[in-house]
Enzyme design. Sequence first.
Site, PDB file in Angstrom:
ATOM      1  N   HIS A  13       0.828  -1.209   0.000  1.00 16.59           N
ATOM      2  CA  HIS A  13       0.000   0.000   0.000  1.00 16.59           C
ATOM      3  C   HIS A  13       0.866   1.264   0.000  1.00 16.59           C
ATOM      4  O   HIS A  13       0.717   2.146  -0.848  1.00 16.59           O
ATOM      5  CB  HIS A  13      -0.903  -0.023   1.235  1.00 16.59           C
ATOM      6  CG  HIS A  13      -1.770   1.185   1.404  1.00 16.59           C
ATOM      7  ND1 HIS A  13      -3.118   1.172   1.136  1.00 16.59           N
ATOM      8  CD2 HIS A  13      -1.498   2.444   1.822  1.00 16.59           C
ATOM      9  CE1 HIS A  13      -3.629   2.365   1.379  1.00 16.59           C
ATOM     10  NE2 HIS A  13      -2.663   3.157   1.802  1.00 16.59           N
ATOM     11  N   GLU A  14       1.769   1.347   0.974  1.00 15.07           N
ATOM     12  CA  GLU A  14       2.598   2.548   1.069  1.00 15.07           C
ATOM     13  C   GLU A  14       3.523   2.683  -0.138  1.00 15.07           C
ATOM     14  O   GLU A  14       3.843   3.795  -0.571  1.00 15.07           O
ATOM     15  CB  GLU A  14       3.409   2.534   2.366  1.00 15.07           C
ATOM     16  CG  GLU A  14       2.565   2.557   3.636  1.00 15.07           C
ATOM     17  CD  GLU A  14       1.567   3.696   3.678  1.00 15.07           C
ATOM     18  OE1 GLU A  14       1.808   4.744   3.021  1.00 15.07           O
ATOM     19  OE2 GLU A  14       0.530   3.548   4.346  1.00 15.07           O
ATOM     20  N   HIS A  27       1.693   4.489  -2.804  1.00 15.97           N
ATOM     21  CA  HIS A  27       1.813   5.938  -2.625  1.00 15.97           C
ATOM     22  C   HIS A  27       3.185   6.422  -3.085  1.00 15.97           C
ATOM     23  O   HIS A  27       3.315   7.465  -3.735  1.00 15.97           O
ATOM     24  CB  HIS A  27       1.641   6.301  -1.149  1.00 15.97           C
ATOM     25  CG  HIS A  27       0.230   6.320  -0.678  1.00 15.97           C
ATOM     26  ND1 HIS A  27      -0.755   7.058  -1.287  1.00 15.97           N
ATOM     27  CD2 HIS A  27      -0.356   5.716   0.391  1.00 15.97           C
ATOM     28  CE1 HIS A  27      -1.899   6.896  -0.626  1.00 15.97           C
ATOM     29  NE2 HIS A  27      -1.681   6.082   0.391  1.00 15.97           N
ATOM     30  N   HIS A  40       3.356   6.701  -6.727  1.00 13.75           N
ATOM     31  CA  HIS A  40       2.554   7.843  -7.172  1.00 13.75           C
ATOM     32  C   HIS A  40       3.384   9.127  -7.084  1.00 13.75           C
ATOM     33  O   HIS A  40       3.306  10.004  -7.960  1.00 13.75           O
ATOM     34  CB  HIS A  40       1.303   7.948  -6.297  1.00 13.75           C
ATOM     35  CG  HIS A  40       0.219   8.795  -6.872  1.00 13.75           C
ATOM     36  ND1 HIS A  40      -0.870   9.203  -6.131  1.00 13.75           N
ATOM     37  CD2 HIS A  40       0.027   9.328  -8.106  1.00 13.75           C
ATOM     38  CE1 HIS A  40      -1.662   9.930  -6.877  1.00 13.75           C
ATOM     39  NE2 HIS A  40      -1.154  10.021  -8.081  1.00 13.75           N
TER      40      HIS A  40
END
Length: 734
Positions: free
Chosen positions: A515-516, A519, A522
């Site tokens: 998940h991180e 980010h 991104h």
Amino acid sequence: MKTYLLGGAAALALSLAACGQKAETSEEDAVIAGAEVSEEESEGLPEIIVTDAELEGNPFRQEWDTPYGVPPFAEIQDAHYLPATRKAVLELRADIDAIVSNPDAPTFENTIVALDGAGASLDKVIRVFSNITSTDTNDTLRELEAEIWPMLTREQTAISFNPELFERVKAVYEQRDRLGLDEQDARLLELTHRDFVRNGADLAPGVKTQVAKINEEMSGLTTEFGRNLLLSTKDFKIEITDEAELVGLSEDFKGALKVKGEDKWVLTVDRSVYETFMTQSENRDLRAKMFDGYRLRASEGEYDNGPLAIKIAQLRAKKAELMGYKSHAHYQLETRMAKTPEAAEEFLLRVWEPGLKRAKQERADMQEMVGGEFQIAGHDWWYYSEKVRQAKYAFDDNALKPYFELGAVRQGVFDVTSKLFNISFEPVEVEAWNPIVKSWTVTDNETGEYLGLFMADMYARDSKRGGAWMSSYRGASDVDGDNVRPIVTNNLNLIQPVEGEPTLMRFDEVETLFHEFGHGMHGMLTQIRYKTFSGVNGPRDYTEFPAQILEHWAGAPEVLSTFATHYETGEPIPLELIDKMNAAATFNQGFKTTEYIAAALLDLRWHMLTSEEAAQITNAREFEKKVLEEYGLIPEIEPRYRTQYFSHVFAGGYSAGYYAYLWSEILDADGFTAFRESGDIFDPELAAQLKKWVYEAGGLREADELYRNFRGSDPTIEPLLQIRGFGEEKPSEG
């Protein structure tokens, strides 16, 4: 943590916003600052004085000739932050004054681009300060936060309310159709003008004064809220001297809890410790103590956050009223995908109802296992739900841990993103803020272009706030040929193993790492040239999507078989174990869904209050209890975050927006379904669209348009319900 919304400091919105979230993420509420002018010219801003002697030898006043531009951490001392911040604020005032006093007519370059680039020295200081106060804080830094954040809030307010500056912005905006701007230029102009308006640039002078006072007061309160939570969390410890009390705990977990050289074990309520203990411990009395220790944090004594939460909610409601909105939630959601709090609430309830129904069945299953020995309580849920899962699926989550060693998991996410986005990772030795941090360069395989530096800080410590988040020490931009690539960080709070032992992870921690990293990618892959909307910038109910979609690859059997290998034997995870894991994937989803949505609804209800309604609240717990009873939350389930430790919304940027994780789950479930339906979860065409319109695009367009460009259609909620096990039940035939 603070988010900066205008000018050069807008870059902080990309990295200081603690993105992602599997636990306590925080961010929000300041913005930018102005220029070195007299006190009279700065319209009441306090005079800032900083001497050359105070700045002598200050690393923030020097060019950083370091590998990849990383800060010279060993040279930076706590005493450097305040004078460097003061000097940077003066320089930012000068930047703004230069724009305002420019004798030339306002143009896109001399006003909008200049504003986007303003405050470079402040950006440099505050990125480091904000990151270090999250990872390696101390009493001195906490005191500095109480001084620095309100200072920056005052500067932001002065910028937002600067009439001459807004007139220049407005003059350019009114010519927008005649300027021949390309898409990125036009988007920068649109967002700059919108931010000024939403920050109150059009308000009457008397109203601006009231809003300015509210902004400053809220900055202090949100900082205090976060400090109270950190201190109360670190304050809670249970020392165990009788090993028999730790019955049920795995040997590796006990080893991590043991005080070196002593026959003593220390329990804390850091999330990783708490969840592992509550799942494994057979000691019901000790589980009850841990349960209360976790849920009663910051709820009494000197660290009581209840009164602060009330005051913050009241100030936000009053500010919204002054700015012409029904509530803070209506203000916040105006530019997000949900548009209104009513739409967000309606969406949450659509998932809440089947989730709560499932939770009641899960409670009944656990009670059946316990029998009449005692009534299942909140502190029993983690432990007995795991027992029920083992009984139903012959699956023990602990059986997975030997296959999820941190280094192998990290290589797994590197391999996934390399295959999706045609990038590569190379480990490098660079100076970091803590010895446990590891670093990699990221390169585009097709062009050979250096994309940025990735740094990972994986372990919990007393100086580090809880949870998991992405941030950055430098944002990305590419103006006038100056291509600046980011320095991105991921932070987790894994339990550090005994020296010489491997770091073995639960599968939910594996998902958190993916998940991180989503980010992080991104922020890393962005191809937007302006700081204001490059990287992770975007509405809250969209920015979780690039993180959450990557979680799907973590559990895909064809991916697990490549990185989930036994840390001792090197054998890949057995297919039988993967099948059991997937069969049990929707187990306990009633609890997970209900505790999350309870917190999201609580957040909305705090921020849907009108100013008059908020003024009537005198007890945070009573308000919380009333709200949750109205929705029918069962007493055995606590909301994931109770008011007094809900840092996302009372010390961070998720106010009226905690629903965003579930909203983004519509997108990630629908988006990954596209890969599954293609027959290849690394489908090159889909991956290219995902990279172009999601990971590279920043805030180039409105979120729903970016998603449609990737997917080819709007998302539907059905994949989300199916993944959570709440799909429509088909009528039986007969």
